[in-house]
Design an enzyme around this catalytic site. Sequence first.
Site, PDB file in Angstrom:
ATOM      1  N   LYS A  75       0.855  -1.185   0.000  1.00 12.50           N
ATOM      2  CA  LYS A  75       0.000   0.000   0.000  1.00 12.50           C
ATOM      3  C   LYS A  75       0.892   1.236   0.000  1.00 12.50           C
ATOM      4  O   LYS A  75       1.929   1.261   0.682  1.00 12.50           O
ATOM      5  CB  LYS A  75      -0.898  -0.026   1.238  1.00 12.50           C
ATOM      6  CG  LYS A  75      -1.988   1.042   1.272  1.00 12.50           C
ATOM      7  CD  LYS A  75      -2.868   0.864   2.517  1.00 12.50           C
ATOM      8  CE  LYS A  75      -4.029   1.845   2.576  1.00 12.50           C
ATOM      9  NZ  LYS A  75      -4.880   1.658   3.770  1.00 12.50           N
ATOM     10  N   SER A 150      -9.785   1.662   2.672  1.00 14.70           N
ATOM     11  CA  SER A 150      -8.923   2.464   1.835  1.00 14.70           C
ATOM     12  C   SER A 150      -7.843   1.671   1.096  1.00 14.70           C
ATOM     13  O   SER A 150      -7.248   2.193   0.158  1.00 14.70           O
ATOM     14  CB  SER A 150      -8.228   3.523   2.704  1.00 14.70           C
ATOM     15  OG  SER A 150      -7.367   2.896   3.637  1.00 14.70           O
ATOM     16  N   SER A 174     -10.041  -0.870   6.770  1.00 15.06           N
ATOM     17  CA  SER A 174      -9.447  -0.634   5.455  1.00 15.06           C
ATOM     18  C   SER A 174      -8.716  -1.821   4.841  1.00 15.06           C
ATOM     19  O   SER A 174      -8.323  -1.762   3.676  1.00 15.06           O
ATOM     20  CB  SER A 174      -8.486   0.551   5.519  1.00 15.06           C
ATOM     21  OG  SER A 174      -9.225   1.753   5.566  1.00 15.06           O
TER      22      SER A 174
END
Lengths: 511, 96, 473
Positions: A75, A150, A174
């Site tokens: 990420k 996210s 997330s």
Amino acid sequence: MTSAHVIASEVRAGTRRATDVLEDFLGRVATHDGDVHAFNTVTAEQARAAAAAIDAAAEGGRDPGPLAGVPVAFKDNLCTRGVATTCSSRMLEGWQPPYDATVVQAMTAAGAVMIGKTNLDEFAMGSSTEHSAFGPTRNPYDLARVPGGSSGGSAAAVAAGFAPLALGSDTGGSIRQPASLCGIVGIKPTYGRVSRYGLVAFASSFDQIGPFATDVADAALALDVISGHDPADSTSIPAAVPDFEAALARGVEGLRVGVVSELTGSGRNGAATGGPAPGDAAGEVLDGIDADVTERVLEAADALADAGATVGRVSVPAVTYGLTAYYLIAPAEASSNLARYDGTRYGLRVEGADVEEMNRLTRRAGFGDEVKARIMLGTFALSAGYYDAYYGKAQRVRMLTRRDFDAAYADFDVLLSPTSPCVAFRFGERADPMTMYRCDTCTIPSNLSGDPAMSVPFGTGAEGLPVGVQVMAPALGEETMLTVAAALERAAPPLPKPPLAAVTGSTGAGR
Amino acid sequence: MSTDQVAHVARLARIELTSDEIEHYTGHLGRVLEHARQLEDLDLDDVPPLAHPYPLRNVFRDDVESSPVDRDEVLSQAPAASGGQFEVPPVLGAEA
Amino acid sequence: MTAGWETVVGLEVHVELATDTKLFSAAPSRFGDEPNTNVTPVCLGLPGSLPVLNRRAVELAMAVGLALNCEIRPSVFHRKNYFYPDMPKDYQVSQYDQPICSDGWLDVPGGSRVGIERAHLEEDAGKTTHLGGADGRIHGAVGALVDYNRAGTPLLEIVSRPDIGSAAEASAYVEELRAILLTLGASDARLEEGSMRVDANISVRPAGSDELRTRCEVKNLNSLRSLRNAIDYEAQRHIELYAAGDAPVQETRHWSEDGRTHSLRSKEEADDYRYFPEPDLVPLAPDDEWVDEVRAAMPELPASQRARLHECGTEPEDAQIIVGRGLAPVVLGAVEAGADAKRTVTHAVQNLALDGAELLGIDHLASLVQMETSGQLTATQAKAVLGIMCERAAAGTADPAAIAAELGFEAMAADELEALVDQAIADNPEAWEKFCAGEAKVAGVFVGAVMKATRGQADGQAVTQLLVQRRDA
Ligand SMILES: [Mg+2]
Ligand SMILES: [Zn+2]
């Protein structure tokens, strides 16, 4: 698609080259990431060098490690030395950290090969990856829908077969929610199980890094690698790391599984009634949880009962207030964590006549709408005269949640609920902030308590889209959680692969 | 939440906003705070606040140096630098 | 002080703790290096970096707290949020409503007991250099440069209660605090160099009342003289305002070298720091065992050192100097080891305003004094040897016998000295007559002659003794 387990064992055995593995995955990225947009940065050249080094090690008789040659996507809020780490924000566009996050070091040391940095909602604030400054990520199951967020880029990358493993961060769901929406496995470990050093902070007392994988075994393998005490993170727990993979084969016989009443209706058939129902099971079911999702959770509970677990319903009343508490505390911490983006030391600067003006103009231009909203919300919640009513009260709700979970875990080994109240939704469908925030209703309670939780695919809902079931466990209870998740995986109806993955030609060796 | 409050909070947070944007955020924040009113009826006086999810205490490091970060690498990422230092516009409203 | 009024002062003293590394990062906490070289990601507030607390800083804070008779309590770090370019994270990590040390006191020598409200740990900011602008002030500056070497240096903020009644008492309080810090090795506590910074909260009230009126916080006090002058100036300013039917406003004021305080333009957000518990750090809860360990490792404190110096006949001013130089342990040690107290104290006061003096070994100082009292060294020679001893003290090679030998300070044989004295008598018959007639002053003539002949190496006292022997024979 090949699993991380298979790749690593073949590369370690010398029957397959890390370089070949990498090229397969890079090829798929080149073909499909234009549609999916899972990546902010693809680090092909670095990856080729890393893979070549793994091959050289293997040929030289040295063990490249438990993730030998496994491509991994990080990420884009995990610091990678010399590689842009943007948090999908204009504010950090092009910023190259001078150091690696502890988890990046751990994965690399275990032989994993970084293939790229994945898209996210700006600074991890969102549940759809629509709030990326660099454009949204699309769900591999339906490009007209969101992958969740996210960590939507990491989830989509694994679902689309761009990498067998990815790391994400979970502050209010997330990891788990996008895993659910993309039909894969996602784990949020116990807060403190995995070092946060090098994770760009959103809300420090919630943030936790965890893995995405296509199956529970791969997720456990990655969790093994990233877990453990890190002296660079004061909130890292100095506890021994169990052998998570060993937990997978244990049966669920005798385990007590509680279905959380507030998050799970009784369903059309009143299923999941087997076993005792200790405690107050009369909690009112929260609004907005889709019936098809509830059905899958109840079927999952039945499957566990069939496998020998004792299943009951349990009330965790505080989850009713979780969303509210979270959306006060997390923005409060964020407002402080994101103050440093002021145009002085790194990232964007918009010039001004004086420092204060430079700060204001930089932060106006560098932050997107949702980030600004949360910074201001958090600033307000901490400000003089409002602290007690907002931030202070939310911290008490957090304690309430802790206590309610403790009570539930006195009677049950694990808890079950939906991961997401709904399957993947269309872009723009949840534009109202509260509507979007409700995506996190089921995941937030475990962030408030800090306990581990994960999402396991369990069948499909509306339009054939994947549904995830959430397995929650008490602090440091990852083993039991994984035991139950593996049992669910064995019982789950087969999930069709995303159309993208299906059309991807299988040209590499070993598939 | 009023537009004045939003403007005040934006000043505290150092975010420049137009009056249209202040309107917009007044609505946005208002909807979230409206939801937060659900806490008003909750009597939590006997419940202590919880700041950390896991109850650790006394975490230290020894007073031993580690190698500093490379200055050139860091300054190369800075918007403006001069003579080994970070450069900013003039600072108003305080004493040298 | 104008009749009818009394001054009320509370002091906030920030001291840099003498650790090797910073409060939350393993960067060296050293000064004078190239800008931005003693920094880690933590010191620069780089995204993803996290603080880890320095155990040594906590122990020093606890030791200071114990020396100030404070309670050592569980404590929580908070974030104090405000924007400033030399604050790398745009918040300062500081102990807010739960400081590690609270509710103590300090007895000011020759003054009263001053309450200590709290002493808490916090991190220092970096250093901003304003470019352009007349005399380095901000107004008219064209920009600024920021160096984060100092960012994250551990500070202990020691807050007194408003128990101080005069400029002199404030000055004495700071001196005593400084002596304690030096004794503990907790800080080098230099006001002029900023490793000790004093802010004074000043107000006045009608004499004899116990009300607390509006106070002003005065900053930029870089010396004890500034502190005293600022207190007198500010108190007078308040008195005049009240006399004119006006009143001071609560504000922060700046002491400038023109001898006045003036108002600082207050920042708009100055009063809303949005404190909240620092989520990246866990609570600090020293247990009794740890507190006892720290207490047991503490050296003797200045008040007790002074008392023992008085016991062996030291004048209060001399005792204050010795304690202030951190020499009490070696002086008292040497005396205990048998060195002449008077000689030892005289050396400490007159000849040991030197770097390294506080590192002298007790045995080395004691044997130097013994060499002198036994006549092996003259006072002049002893002073020279002491100077070299201080240079070598850090290395532990300050043996006075070896140094005296190196300098050629051989003890003069008794018959050699007698011969020189007799020669001097023979050369100065008139002076000898006067000496024999009771004019003790003329002894200088003979001592001078012997000194000349030995190039200063003779012991003047021994010469005088011989003169008396010859006269009385
Ligand atoms: Mg203060
Ligand atoms: Zn302070």
